[in-house]
Design an enzyme around this catalytic site. Sequence first.
Site, PDB file in Angstrom:
ATOM      1  N   CYS A 116       3.695  -2.088  -1.737  1.00 45.60           N
ATOM      2  CA  CYS A 116       2.597  -1.128  -1.800  1.00 45.60           C
ATOM      3  C   CYS A 116       2.369  -0.670  -3.243  1.00 45.60           C
ATOM      4  O   CYS A 116       1.230  -0.618  -3.722  1.00 45.60           O
ATOM      5  CB  CYS A 116       2.889   0.067  -0.901  1.00 45.60           C
ATOM      6  N   CYS A 197       2.258   9.559  -4.479  1.00 45.86           N
ATOM      7  CA  CYS A 197       1.350   9.314  -3.375  1.00 45.86           C
ATOM      8  C   CYS A 197       1.743  10.181  -2.177  1.00 45.86           C
ATOM      9  O   CYS A 197       2.924  10.480  -1.965  1.00 45.86           O
ATOM     10  CB  CYS A 197       1.373   7.837  -2.976  1.00 45.86           C
ATOM     11  N   CYS A 223       8.141   3.677  -9.467  1.00 44.64           N
ATOM     12  CA  CYS A 223       7.000   3.080  -8.772  1.00 44.64           C
ATOM     13  C   CYS A 223       6.788   1.629  -9.148  1.00 44.64           C
ATOM     14  O   CYS A 223       6.031   0.921  -8.489  1.00 44.64           O
ATOM     15  CB  CYS A 223       5.728   3.880  -9.068  1.00 44.64           C
TER      16      CYS A 223
END
Length: 239
Positions: A116, A197, A223
């Site tokens: 993702c 997020c 990330c």
Amino acid sequence: MPLKELAERRNMLHRDSDAETVLRHALNDPLIGQVAMVSSFGAESVVLLHMIAQIDKATPVIFLDTEMLFPETLQYQKDVTAELGLTDVRIITPSRDAVLTEDVDGLLHQADTDACCDLRKTRPLAEALKPFDAWVTGRKRYQNGQRAALPLFEKDDGKIKVNPLANWGPEEVKTYMETHNLPRHPLVAQGYPSIGCMPCTTRVSAGEDPRAGRWRDSDKEECGIHFENGKMVRTGKAA
């Protein structure tokens, strides 16, 4: 000059410099070249954004809208941009075709957080950084173990990465924000000292590490927007 040597020389030059001096030099160094700042407009981002605004409001600022951010972050980005008078904030989003192919239902983060982040952060950022020779980050050594040796300047996948706040701690950040009366991200007061997020960020309890709410109950700490030899760096808590 090889980038590794350039970074080492700039680290020596600025070993006693303050953050503003490091940033000003980076933005005006012909050997470093064209520079952009990458900002999450998160809990501490306004410090570096304010410094940028004092030096050159037209400095390109890249903001990654993963399309999974908190509504408060999206509004904060607009508010801070306007208040500081930044004139070149570039809002980057994931490839529409890639999202429809790889995450059409928006649930990829539940199955594979790395995939993702790759889809929504790493690839869009790599594309946005193509015109630039260097980029500025707000990373700090205190934020986790993998950043403990973070230099002010480093070679990063064919570019120079600049970390002006590398040796700052929480008190320096707090003092700077108070001194300049800078707006706080609204989620900080609600228990989110580190904001990413929405699906992968939770509140942090008193006494917890400020980044404990990021990817909670997983080995993931970053990330994946940092590179070594053209590949994403993936660091885990056990590393």
